[in-house]
Design a protein around this motif. Structure first.
Motif, PDB file in Angstrom:
ATOM      1  N   ASN A  89       0.809  -1.214   0.000  1.00  0.00           N
ATOM      2  CA  ASN A  89       0.000   0.000   0.000  1.00  0.00           C
ATOM      3  C   ASN A  89       0.847   1.271   0.000  1.00  0.00           C
ATOM      4  OD1 ASN A  89      -2.872  -1.074   0.383  1.00  0.00           O
ATOM      5  ND2 ASN A  89      -1.761  -2.109   2.020  1.00  0.00           N
ATOM      6  N   ALA A  90       0.189   2.395  -0.282  1.00  0.00           N
ATOM      7  CA  ALA A  90       0.869   3.690  -0.269  1.00  0.00           C
ATOM      8  C   ALA A  90       1.087   4.191   1.148  1.00  0.00           C
ATOM      9  CB  ALA A  90       0.079   4.717  -1.075  1.00  0.00           C
ATOM     10  N   THR A 131       5.896   6.141  -0.023  1.00  0.00           N
ATOM     11  CA  THR A 131       5.065   5.392   0.922  1.00  0.00           C
ATOM     12  C   THR A 131       5.261   5.933   2.331  1.00  0.00           C
ATOM     13  OG1 THR A 131       5.191   3.411  -0.444  1.00  0.00           O
ATOM     14  CG2 THR A 131       4.580   3.096   1.863  1.00  0.00           C
ATOM     15  N   ALA A 143      -4.642  -2.136  -2.710  1.00  0.00           N
ATOM     16  CA  ALA A 143      -3.440  -1.963  -3.530  1.00  0.00           C
ATOM     17  C   ALA A 143      -3.487  -2.799  -4.800  1.00  0.00           C
ATOM     18  CB  ALA A 143      -2.199  -2.320  -2.706  1.00  0.00           C
ATOM     19  N   GLN A 173      -6.220   2.370   2.124  1.00  0.00           N
ATOM     20  CA  GLN A 173      -6.972   2.510   0.881  1.00  0.00           C
ATOM     21  C   GLN A 173      -7.067   3.970   0.431  1.00  0.00           C
ATOM     22  OE1 GLN A 173     -10.537   0.525  -0.023  1.00  0.00           O
ATOM     23  NE2 GLN A 173      -9.782  -1.500   0.540  1.00  0.00           N
ATOM     24  N   ASN A 191      -3.792   4.786  -1.181  1.00  0.00           N
ATOM     25  CA  ASN A 191      -3.715   4.170  -2.512  1.00  0.00           C
ATOM     26  C   ASN A 191      -4.527   4.971  -3.529  1.00  0.00           C
ATOM     27  OD1 ASN A 191      -2.320   2.100  -1.222  1.00  0.00           O
ATOM     28  ND2 ASN A 191      -4.068   0.724  -1.171  1.00  0.00           N
TER      29      ASN A 191
END
Length: 342
Positions: A120-121, A144, A256, A280, A283
């Motif tokens: 994920n980011a 990230t 992701a 989320q 992302n």
């Protein structure tokens, strides 16, 4: 060389791990928890050993639940530490989830090189814990958040299955709605109402392909039929790559894997991040910035706003084509990860 791949929990952790496992030509052990065991067993390389880890999530639990979850992680760490005295991996690649924590901790005790992949980011809780022990952290998105400032970080991208490939965009009036199981109810509530509000000229050619629970399939089919909307509904789509490829617009959550699959194929999307999951939202914002995607936070996700957004896009296919082109990103994640762990 012996590689230990640590994963577990959801498909978001498991499928990237399996993609890398399939590309490795060495002795492989894949560890996972009970929740992910069947998925790993069915899709792992034939030569891979599979180890079940006693672990579960720590978040969203009461005090006793957290103590029990942490105890399982601690005991699993002890057992793996003892196991590594007999058979020690050369390297460990961890893909997140709480079941990946014990192999990371045991590996650190034995000074085994540890490569941690964050999907994920924004780093999840398990990876935020494991990150301090990693030799190198591999990320799916630029910048990230939630990782140690002094960590060695390399942007590799997120592996996807081989059936996800770049595809030219063709406007065909099809909307693909995918929500998975977690938090899918709001999509079921809002999307059909939004479709009903669309202008008749758009509804005339529209086709809806929607992932929906079996309990709601009949009622939703009747609704779309009454609205004169061509539709195809299913609780699960086996060929997600084809469904995304054959769509003009995707509406869904922003896990992701979903985001990177959209980028690999190259499709415009309206993303509604799960409101209890900050990963989320990170992302979705990354997709919005890089790929001209549209993000609607759940608190603002209403039939009126969604209908207006769809109408604007479907009245301007050239914009959808530009969004698709902006989204399309070559995916070399597997090669990048193999290079990073050398």
């Amino acid at each position: 060389m012996r590689i230990w791949i640590a994963t577990g929990g959801t498909g978001g952790h498991i499928f990237p791990a399996l993609s890398v496992a399939q590309a490795l030509n060495v002795r492989i052990t894949i560890s996972t928890d009970s929740r992910g065991y069947d998925l790993v067993r069915k899709n792992a390389p034939e030569n891979a050993r599979i180890v079940r880890i006693w672990a579960s999530g720590v978040g969203n639990r009461g005090k006793l639940g957290k103590i029990f979850a942490l105890t399982k992680i601690a005991l699993s760490t002890v057992l793996l530490t003892l196991r590594f005295t007999i058979s020690r991996p050369t390297k460990i690649i961890a893909f997140g989830g709480y079941s990946s924590v014990p192999p990371v901790l045991a590996g650190k005790l034995w000074r085994i090189p540890i490569f941690l992949h964050e999907q994920n980011a924004a780093a999840g809780k398990a990876n935020a814990l494991s990150a301090r022990f990693a030799t190198k952290i591999l990320t799916s998105f630029p910048n990230t958040t939630g990782l140690p400032k002094n960590a060695q970080i390399e942007l590799t991208g997120l592996p996807v299955r081989s059936d996800f490939k770049p595809s030219p965009f063709q406007f065909n009036h099809t909307i693909f709605i995918t929500g998975g199981s977690l938090g899918a109810s709001i999509l079921l509530e809002v999307v059909p109402q939004a479709i009903a509000l669309l202008p008749a000229a758009i509804k005339k050619n529209l086709k809806i392909v929607q992932q929906v629970n079996e309990l709601h399939t009949h009622a939703l089919s009747k609704f779309y039929t009454r609205e004169g909307i061509k539709h195809r509904l299913a609780p699960f789509f086996k060929d997600m790559a084809s469904e995304i490829t054959n769509s003009s617009l995707v509406i869904g959550r922003s896990g992701a894997s979903t985001v990177v699959e959209l980028m690999t194929i190259g499709r415009p999307a309206i993303l509604i991040p799960l409101n209890i999951n900050p990963d989320q939202l990170a992302n979705a914002r990354a997709f919005e910035k890089q790929c001209q995607g549209i993000v609607i936070e759940q608190k603002n996700f209403t039939p009126k706003l969604l209908s207006k957004t769809i109408a604007e896009l479907f009245s301007n296919p050239a914009r959808l084509e530009k969004m698709a082109a902006a989204a399309r990103t070559p995916n070399h994640a597997i090669q990048n990860i193999l290079s990073a762990i050398k």
